[in-house]
Design an enzyme around this catalytic site. Structure first.
Site, PDB file in Angstrom:
ATOM      1  N   CYS A  83       4.192   9.170  -0.122  1.00 50.27           N
ATOM      2  CA  CYS A  83       2.781   9.570  -0.182  1.00 50.27           C
ATOM      3  C   CYS A  83       2.591  10.536  -1.346  1.00 50.27           C
ATOM      4  O   CYS A  83       3.317  11.525  -1.461  1.00 50.27           O
ATOM      5  CB  CYS A  83       2.374  10.246   1.121  1.00 50.27           C
ATOM      6  SG  CYS A  83       0.704  10.939   1.084  1.00 50.27           S
TER       7      CYS A  83
ATOM      8  N   HIS B 125       8.703   7.376   7.912  1.00 52.46           N
ATOM      9  CA  HIS B 125       9.298   7.406   6.562  1.00 52.46           C
ATOM     10  C   HIS B 125      10.763   7.791   6.741  1.00 52.46           C
ATOM     11  O   HIS B 125      11.141   8.456   7.708  1.00 52.46           O
ATOM     12  CB  HIS B 125       8.518   8.378   5.677  1.00 52.46           C
ATOM     13  CG  HIS B 125       7.196   7.811   5.243  1.00 52.46           C
ATOM     14  ND1 HIS B 125       7.018   7.205   4.024  1.00 52.46           N
ATOM     15  CD2 HIS B 125       6.016   7.714   5.893  1.00 52.46           C
ATOM     16  CE1 HIS B 125       5.759   6.770   3.927  1.00 52.46           C
ATOM     17  NE2 HIS B 125       5.127   7.063   5.053  1.00 52.46           N
TER      18      HIS B 125
ATOM     19  N   ARG C 156       0.834  -1.210   0.000  1.00 54.78           N
ATOM     20  CA  ARG C 156       0.000   0.000   0.000  1.00 54.78           C
ATOM     21  C   ARG C 156       0.871   1.264   0.000  1.00 54.78           C
ATOM     22  O   ARG C 156       1.029   1.911  -1.030  1.00 54.78           O
ATOM     23  CB  ARG C 156      -0.952  -0.045   1.209  1.00 54.78           C
ATOM     24  CG  ARG C 156      -2.098   0.967   1.149  1.00 54.78           C
ATOM     25  CD  ARG C 156      -1.728   2.361   1.534  1.00 54.78           C
ATOM     26  NE  ARG C 156      -1.238   2.474   2.905  1.00 54.78           N
ATOM     27  CZ  ARG C 156      -0.721   3.588   3.398  1.00 54.78           C
ATOM     28  NH1 ARG C 156      -0.607   4.672   2.637  1.00 54.78           N
ATOM     29  NH2 ARG C 156      -0.258   3.638   4.634  1.00 54.78           N
ATOM     30  N   ASP C 157       1.491   1.584   1.118  1.00 60.61           N
ATOM     31  CA  ASP C 157       2.299   2.803   1.191  1.00 60.61           C
ATOM     32  C   ASP C 157       3.469   2.688   0.203  1.00 60.61           C
ATOM     33  O   ASP C 157       3.901   3.677  -0.392  1.00 60.61           O
ATOM     34  CB  ASP C 157       2.821   2.999   2.626  1.00 60.61           C
ATOM     35  CG  ASP C 157       3.026   4.458   3.001  1.00 60.61           C
ATOM     36  OD1 ASP C 157       3.230   5.276   2.096  1.00 60.61           O
ATOM     37  OD2 ASP C 157       3.006   4.776   4.202  1.00 60.61           O
TER      38      ASP C 157
ATOM     39  N   ASN D 227       8.603   4.149   3.698  1.00 65.67           N
ATOM     40  CA  ASN D 227       8.776   3.779   5.105  1.00 65.67           C
ATOM     41  C   ASN D 227      10.138   3.132   5.246  1.00 65.67           C
ATOM     42  O   ASN D 227      10.668   2.543   4.315  1.00 65.67           O
ATOM     43  CB  ASN D 227       7.722   2.742   5.525  1.00 65.67           C
ATOM     44  CG  ASN D 227       6.333   3.332   5.618  1.00 65.67           C
ATOM     45  OD1 ASN D 227       5.506   3.113   4.744  1.00 65.67           O
ATOM     46  ND2 ASN D 227       6.088   4.071   6.664  1.00 65.67           N
TER      47      ASN D 227
ATOM     48  N   HIS E  52       5.143   5.053  12.628  1.00 66.21           N
ATOM     49  CA  HIS E  52       5.109   4.916  11.159  1.00 66.21           C
ATOM     50  C   HIS E  52       6.102   5.941  10.605  1.00 66.21           C
ATOM     51  O   HIS E  52       5.759   7.098  10.370  1.00 66.21           O
ATOM     52  CB  HIS E  52       3.674   5.187  10.693  1.00 66.21           C
ATOM     53  CG  HIS E  52       3.433   5.153   9.228  1.00 66.21           C
ATOM     54  ND1 HIS E  52       2.764   4.106   8.602  1.00 66.21           N
ATOM     55  CD2 HIS E  52       3.732   6.025   8.238  1.00 66.21           C
ATOM     56  CE1 HIS E  52       2.658   4.353   7.303  1.00 66.21           C
ATOM     57  NE2 HIS E  52       3.244   5.527   7.049  1.00 66.21           N
TER      58      HIS E  52
HETATM   59  P1  HMG Z   1     -13.539  13.892  -2.667  1.00 68.16           P
HETATM   60  O1  HMG Z   1     -13.249  14.252  -4.100  1.00 68.16           O
HETATM   61  O2  HMG Z   1     -13.825  14.990  -1.697  1.00 68.16           O
HETATM   62  O3  HMG Z   1     -14.702  12.786  -2.565  1.00 68.16           O
HETATM   63  O4  HMG Z   1     -12.318  13.029  -2.145  1.00 68.16           O
HETATM   64  P2  HMG Z   1     -16.169  12.713  -3.088  1.00 68.16           P
HETATM   65  O5  HMG Z   1     -16.936  11.971  -2.048  1.00 68.16           O
HETATM   66  O6  HMG Z   1     -16.651  14.071  -3.520  1.00 68.16           O
HETATM   67  O7  HMG Z   1     -16.058  11.765  -4.383  1.00 68.16           O
HETATM   68  C1  HMG Z   1     -15.407  12.149  -5.587  1.00 68.16           C
HETATM   69  C2  HMG Z   1     -15.427  10.972  -6.553  1.00 68.16           C
HETATM   70  O8  HMG Z   1     -14.626   9.899  -6.051  1.00 68.16           O
HETATM   71  C3  HMG Z   1     -16.816  10.375  -6.745  1.00 68.16           C
HETATM   72  O9  HMG Z   1     -16.851   9.834  -8.055  1.00 68.16           O
HETATM   73  C4  HMG Z   1     -16.853   9.258  -5.756  1.00 68.16           C
HETATM   74  O10 HMG Z   1     -17.770   8.235  -6.085  1.00 68.16           O
HETATM   75  C5  HMG Z   1     -15.438   8.749  -5.830  1.00 68.16           C
HETATM   76  P3  HMG Z   1     -17.669  10.558  -9.257  1.00 68.16           P
HETATM   77  O11 HMG Z   1     -19.059  10.701  -8.744  1.00 68.16           O
HETATM   78  O12 HMG Z   1     -16.967  11.895  -9.440  1.00 68.16           O
HETATM   79  O13 HMG Z   1     -17.485   9.613 -10.417  1.00 68.16           O
HETATM   80  N1  HMG Z   1     -15.034   8.128  -4.562  1.00 68.16           N
HETATM   81  C6  HMG Z   1     -14.585   6.870  -4.432  1.00 68.16           C
HETATM   82  N2  HMG Z   1     -14.401   5.881  -5.320  1.00 68.16           N
HETATM   83  C7  HMG Z   1     -13.938   4.710  -4.844  1.00 68.16           C
HETATM   84  N3  HMG Z   1     -13.633   4.495  -3.537  1.00 68.16           N
HETATM   85  C8  HMG Z   1     -13.803   5.471  -2.634  1.00 68.16           C
HETATM   86  C9  HMG Z   1     -14.293   6.718  -3.078  1.00 68.16           C
HETATM   87  N4  HMG Z   1     -14.561   7.865  -2.439  1.00 68.16           N
HETATM   88  C10 HMG Z   1     -15.024   8.722  -3.348  1.00 68.16           C
HETATM   89  N5  HMG Z   1     -13.491   5.260  -1.358  1.00 68.16           N
HETATM   90  C11 HMG Z   1     -11.458  11.265  -0.785  1.00 68.16           C
HETATM   91  C12 HMG Z   1     -12.291  12.537  -0.815  1.00 68.16           C
HETATM   92  C13 HMG Z   1     -11.183  10.938   0.674  1.00 68.16           C
HETATM   93  C14 HMG Z   1     -12.243  10.149  -1.439  1.00 68.16           C
HETATM   94  C15 HMG Z   1     -10.147  11.520  -1.567  1.00 68.16           C
HETATM   95  O14 HMG Z   1      -9.549  12.680  -1.060  1.00 68.16           O
HETATM   96  C16 HMG Z   1      -9.167  10.374  -1.460  1.00 68.16           C
HETATM   97  O15 HMG Z   1      -9.416   9.296  -2.001  1.00 68.16           O
HETATM   98  N6  HMG Z   1      -8.023  10.614  -0.793  1.00 68.16           N
HETATM   99  C17 HMG Z   1      -7.033   9.565  -0.541  1.00 68.16           C
HETATM  100  C18 HMG Z   1      -5.643  10.089  -0.756  1.00 68.16           C
HETATM  101  C19 HMG Z   1      -4.666   8.984  -0.439  1.00 68.16           C
HETATM  102  O16 HMG Z   1      -4.941   7.818  -0.691  1.00 68.16           O
HETATM  103  N7  HMG Z   1      -3.499   9.360   0.089  1.00 68.16           N
HETATM  104  C20 HMG Z   1      -2.479   8.387   0.431  1.00 68.16           C
HETATM  105  C21 HMG Z   1      -2.844   7.532   1.588  1.00 68.16           C
HETATM  106  S1  HMG Z   1      -2.588   8.348   3.160  1.00 68.16           S
HETATM  107  C22 HMG Z   1      -0.890   8.157   3.475  1.00 68.16           C
HETATM  108  O17 HMG Z   1      -0.164   7.675   2.644  1.00 68.16           O
HETATM  109  C23 HMG Z   1      -0.374   8.524   4.841  1.00 68.16           C
HETATM  110  C24 HMG Z   1      -0.111   7.307   5.737  1.00 68.16           C
HETATM  111  O18 HMG Z   1       0.796   6.404   5.120  1.00 68.16           O
HETATM  112  C25 HMG Z   1       0.465   7.762   7.083  1.00 68.16           C
HETATM  113  C26 HMG Z   1       1.668   8.701   6.912  1.00 68.16           C
HETATM  114  O19 HMG Z   1       2.655   8.337   6.273  1.00 68.16           O
HETATM  115  O20 HMG Z   1       1.540   9.818   7.421  1.00 68.16           O
HETATM  116  C27 HMG Z   1      -1.407   6.535   6.022  1.00 68.16           C
HETATM  117 MG    MG Z   2       2.914   6.606   5.148  1.00 72.35          MG
END
Ligand code: HMG
Ligand code: MG
Length: 284
Positions: free
Chosen positions: A238, A207, A13-14, A247, A205
């Site tokens: 990310c 990086h 994932r990450d 990480n 966690h």
């Molecule tokens: P948004 O645009 O505000 O969401 O995004 P929305 O509800 O308005 O939906 C927009 C579109 O996305 C819609 O489709 C939804 O159906 C679709 P449309 O109608 O335009 O065709 N949609 C989805 N489709 C599939 N699965 C879903 C989903 N949700 C909405 N779950 C949202 C808000 C949270 C969805 C967006 O900002 C997002 O997906 N963000 C994720 C970003 C991400 O993955 N970042 C990396 C992971 S975090 C990380 O790495 C940090 C971590 O490792 C810890 C660290 O290191 O600090 C964990």
């Molecule tokens: Mg991370």
């Protein structure tokens, strides 16, 4: 204090989410299966986020249903909202995770809402997951530094961590998202968090952008933390944290923990094979 440490594997994932080249689903499945042969107890296998935001993770359901499940391994997934939770549960995720941040700007950039709004969004996700029997982990990003706001105050991290646990998360994983933390800032941050929540419910966690992740783990171990997120081969980053590296490498942490007298139950040879495969995916 326990001499057992849980190593929570992040590479599928990450590790892969930031890769520009679209990695074939069968390679992602092969990576998870190779990792599960090494004795790891938890593997973050997929991410059910919007495919518009992170195209690399769009095949989460195929990955989750395509793996060969090993008894005793929990296959986990990120679920930012109810839609993500429904997809994760349908695909058979054993455990899910909501992810928030201690920095307002990172919260906006990563999940398109404020910290307060994220709590509103997560609460029904946690309730539903727990009702369905899936434990929920909570991530807090930017626990020492934010790519947009700079240094983050420890109390802000403690607030978010406490809120996630109060909501029903079984654990909070504290993310040094951009790998800028050093033992001094990590210890200060943990000091604030541990005054509000028990060490058993906290994971580190880190990086490794600044090359200090191992030192930060040693500092966290000294404060009683016994769960660490790592990525085989050190792959990752990310997409919403410019410049962030992966990480800290699982194989380095397993070696470090063994040298420090901690048990992980992980076979270094099998892990080495999985790490080589992870790096080959990164290299293309
Ligand atoms: P948004 O645009 O505000 O969401 O995004 P929305 O509800 O308005 O939906 C927009 C579109 O996305 C819609 O489709 C939804 O159906 C679709 P449309 O109608 O335009 O065709 N949609 C989805 N489709 C599939 N699965 C879903 C989903 N949700 C909405 N779950 C949202 C808000 C949270 C969805 C967006 O900002 C997002 O997906 N963000 C994720 C970003 C991400 O993955 N970042 C990396 C992971 S975090 C990380 O790495 C940090 C971590 O490792 C810890 C660290 O290191 O600090 C964990
Ligand atoms: Mg991370």
């Amino acid at each position: 204090m326990s001499d057992q440490v849980l190593v929570f594997e992040m590479a599928p994932r990450d590790g892969l989410q930031n890769e520009e080249r679209i990695i074939p689903t069968e390679d992602k499945i092969a990576l998870v299966d190779a990792l599960s042969r090494s004795g790891l107890g938890k593997i973050e296998t997929a991410s059910f986020v919007s495919p518009k935001w992170v195209p690399q993770m769009a095949d989460g359901a195929e990955v989750m249903t395509g793996i060969t499940r090993r008894a005793g391994v929990a296959y986990t997934a990120l679920t930012p909202n109810m839609k993500g939770l429904e997809r994760a549960l349908a695909a058979g995720a054993d455990e899910v995770a909501v992810f928030g941040a201690a920095s307002e700007t990172f919260s906006q950039r990563n999940i398109n809402c404020s910290i307060a709004e994220s709590f509103q969004r997560f609460r029904p996700v946690v309730d539903r997951a727990v009702a369905e029997g899936a434990p929920v982990r909570g991530y807090v990003s930017c626990v020492t530094d934010c790519p947009y706001e700079g240094a983050v105050v420890p109390e802000a991290v403690a607030e978010v961590a406490k809120a996630l646990l109060d909501m029903g998360c079984y654990e909070v994983s504290l993310g040094d998202t951009i790998g800028k933390g050093v033992p001094e800032t990590v210890s200060a941050m943990l000091g604030a968090v541990l005054s509000r929540v028990p060490a058993e419910q906290v994971a580190g966690h880190f990086h490794d952008t600044g090359g200090r992740a191992r030192d930060n783990i040693i500092a966290a171990l000294a404060l009683g933390i016994r769960t660490f997120d790592t990525s085989a081969g050190g792959i990752g980053g990310c997409p919403y944290a410019p410049g962030a590296q992966g990480n800290v490498a699982t194989e380095a942490v397993v070696g470090l923990l063994a040298a420090e007298g901690f048990e992980t139950g992980i076979d270094p040879d099998a892990l080495g094979e999985a790490a080589r495969f992870a790096r080959s995916l990164k290299a293309g």
